[in-house]
Design a protein around this motif. Sequence first.
Motif, PDB file in Angstrom:
ATOM      1  N   GLY A  80       0.849  12.038  10.807  1.00  0.00           N
ATOM      2  CA  GLY A  80       1.209  10.630  10.705  1.00  0.00           C
ATOM      3  C   GLY A  80       1.093  10.093   9.293  1.00  0.00           C
ATOM      4  N   TRP A  81       1.192   8.771   9.176  1.00  0.00           N
ATOM      5  CA  TRP A  81       1.142   8.111   7.877  1.00  0.00           C
ATOM      6  C   TRP A  81      -0.298   7.917   7.427  1.00  0.00           C
ATOM      7  CZ3 TRP A  81       5.330   7.278   4.908  1.00  0.00           C
ATOM      8  CH2 TRP A  81       6.593   7.335   5.512  1.00  0.00           C
ATOM      9  N   SER A  82      -0.551   8.173   6.141  1.00  0.00           N
ATOM     10  CA  SER A  82      -1.895   8.044   5.580  1.00  0.00           C
ATOM     11  C   SER A  82      -1.822   7.331   4.243  1.00  0.00           C
ATOM     12  CB  SER A  82      -2.543   9.419   5.387  1.00  0.00           C
ATOM     13  OG  SER A  82      -2.677  10.101   6.625  1.00  0.00           O
ATOM     14  N   LEU A 130       0.838  -1.189   0.000  1.00  0.00           N
ATOM     15  CA  LEU A 130       0.000   0.000   0.000  1.00  0.00           C
ATOM     16  C   LEU A 130       0.880   1.248   0.000  1.00  0.00           C
ATOM     17  CD1 LEU A 130      -2.621  -0.992   2.743  1.00  0.00           C
ATOM     18  CD2 LEU A 130      -2.647  -1.515   0.304  1.00  0.00           C
ATOM     19  N   VAL A 131       0.519   2.215  -0.818  1.00  0.00           N
ATOM     20  CA  VAL A 131       1.252   3.479  -0.856  1.00  0.00           C
ATOM     21  C   VAL A 131       0.834   4.326   0.334  1.00  0.00           C
ATOM     22  CG1 VAL A 131       1.729   5.580  -2.167  1.00  0.00           C
ATOM     23  CG2 VAL A 131       1.346   3.405  -3.364  1.00  0.00           C
ATOM     24  N   GLU A 132       1.792   4.749   1.122  1.00  0.00           N
ATOM     25  CA  GLU A 132       1.511   5.609   2.279  1.00  0.00           C
ATOM     26  C   GLU A 132       2.408   6.839   2.211  1.00  0.00           C
ATOM     27  OE1 GLU A 132      -0.173   2.547   5.650  1.00  0.00           O
ATOM     28  OE2 GLU A 132       1.889   3.264   5.836  1.00  0.00           O
ATOM     29  N   VAL A 133       1.842   7.974   2.585  1.00  0.00           N
ATOM     30  CA  VAL A 133       2.578   9.234   2.627  1.00  0.00           C
ATOM     31  C   VAL A 133       2.582   9.752   4.055  1.00  0.00           C
ATOM     32  CG1 VAL A 133       2.061   9.822   0.239  1.00  0.00           C
ATOM     33  CG2 VAL A 133       0.492  10.537   2.035  1.00  0.00           C
ATOM     34  N   ARG A 134       3.693  10.383   4.415  1.00  0.00           N
ATOM     35  CA  ARG A 134       3.783  10.919   5.768  1.00  0.00           C
ATOM     36  C   ARG A 134       3.338  12.372   5.779  1.00  0.00           C
ATOM     37  NH1 ARG A 134       9.269  10.946   9.279  1.00  0.00           N
ATOM     38  NH2 ARG A 134       9.740  12.675   7.869  1.00  0.00           N
ATOM     39  N   LEU A 135       2.300  12.633   6.555  1.00  0.00           N
ATOM     40  CA  LEU A 135       1.776  13.974   6.724  1.00  0.00           C
ATOM     41  C   LEU A 135       2.044  14.420   8.162  1.00  0.00           C
ATOM     42  CD1 LEU A 135      -1.610  13.523   4.818  1.00  0.00           C
ATOM     43  CD2 LEU A 135       0.569  14.398   3.947  1.00  0.00           C
TER      44      LEU A 135
END
Length: 470
Positions: A196-198, A188-193
């Motif tokens: 936290g991670w989304s 799953l592609v997750e980005v750090r905002l």
Amino acid sequence: MGPVSVWQWSLWGLLLCLLCSSCLGSPTPSTAPEKRAGSQGLRFRLAGFPRKPSEGRVEIQRAGEWGTICDDDFTLQAAHVLCRELGFTEATGWTHSAKYGPGTGRIWLDNLSCSGTERSVTECASRGWGNSDCTHDEDAGVICKDERLPGFSDSNVIEVEHHLQVEEVRLRPAVGRGRRPLPVTEGLVEVRLPDGWSQVCDKGWSAHNSHVICGMLGFPSEKRVNVGFYRLLAQRQQHSFGLHGVACVGTEAHLSLCSLEFYRANDTTRCPGGAPAVVSCVPSPLYAASSGQKKQQSKPQGEARVRLKGGAHPGEGRVEVLKAGTWGTVCDRKWDLQAASVVCRELGFGSAREALSGARMGQDVSKRYECANFGEQGITVGCWDLYRHDIDCQWIDITDVKPGNYILQVVINPNFEVAESDFTNNAMKCNCKYDGHRIWVHNCHIGDAFSEEANRRFERYPGQTSNQII
């Protein structure tokens, strides 16, 4: 005039005149946390993207106006001073040519010159506040050590108010909690905002998006994934979506350069009818071979036509191409991150992290100085030359020397052809470390300055690859 014999185990195009006492050591910076009077009236912040919290374009507010610093004459010593102004203990590096993007407004400082021990940037020499001939394409940035000064009051440091941005991306495996091979190539592609991670909504997701994600993670290409399987799996799990509407062209080196949208905090319905975006990347054949992964059937490849030379680590170096049986270099005009990414992927890496110009990794397949170049103020390793008393600098050509830890030794009047009252101060030795394009010199001494035990420790310099006079 007298003969000079130079033995060197590795040295970059180094000027011997730089081996003065002021160059042999690095200053010990002051880490006093209290605010300095010289900095009163100034405010500092880090800006730009993509970046981490401890790095970015340096911006200074003076007289109520924010501005930047030109990279002309910028050094690590100046970065040390600025990082302490920002509340960090020290700098680990600095950037040039607006790596974090060009700023706006005034360019407050140009030709900034610091020793590294100053308590305020106002104590450093420069052309004067607001006096610059630079453009914002030359904005300087700093990379600070992620360690705050004890007791530092950050009332003088302003965080940049900016829109949400993608700073880091990862792939999280959706199945299997046991031991998994690294690196993770599918998930799953997750980005750090900031919170936290989304996950990223896959509505409208394209192969171009996957190409950019894989490039960011160091993979040269992407492959198709079983979307149906992951959609069934997603129905049994809860997700936190933070990003949607991603639309990449495919040539971007970073996801933040693509068109995308962030969910707002008050969005109650996120990714309706969609699921988390999933990406599967193809590792480099070099990695697959070294890690024992099953090799894919591929067509026999001929001789490589692109290579990197002069770099200290895999994946960096001067770009060279093969044409008509001869290797040559690439001009840096219009050389940018997009062009560098094409080269990196062709070599089996992901997107480029930085596009270097100005022969940062050394110039081209050829020596500038040889033993016979008398009078040209340059020699090569293992040679000697005669030079006039008014030539205070001498180049040493190490084109053929590999990166490593070495000893530099310079001997004047080695054959005792000129009468002297004391010959013990005619030889100088230094430890030096060469990484392919930079050199660090330390522990320089002459004659019998060291005791026998200290000299034995010097000769056993850790990692030294050669201790034989060439």
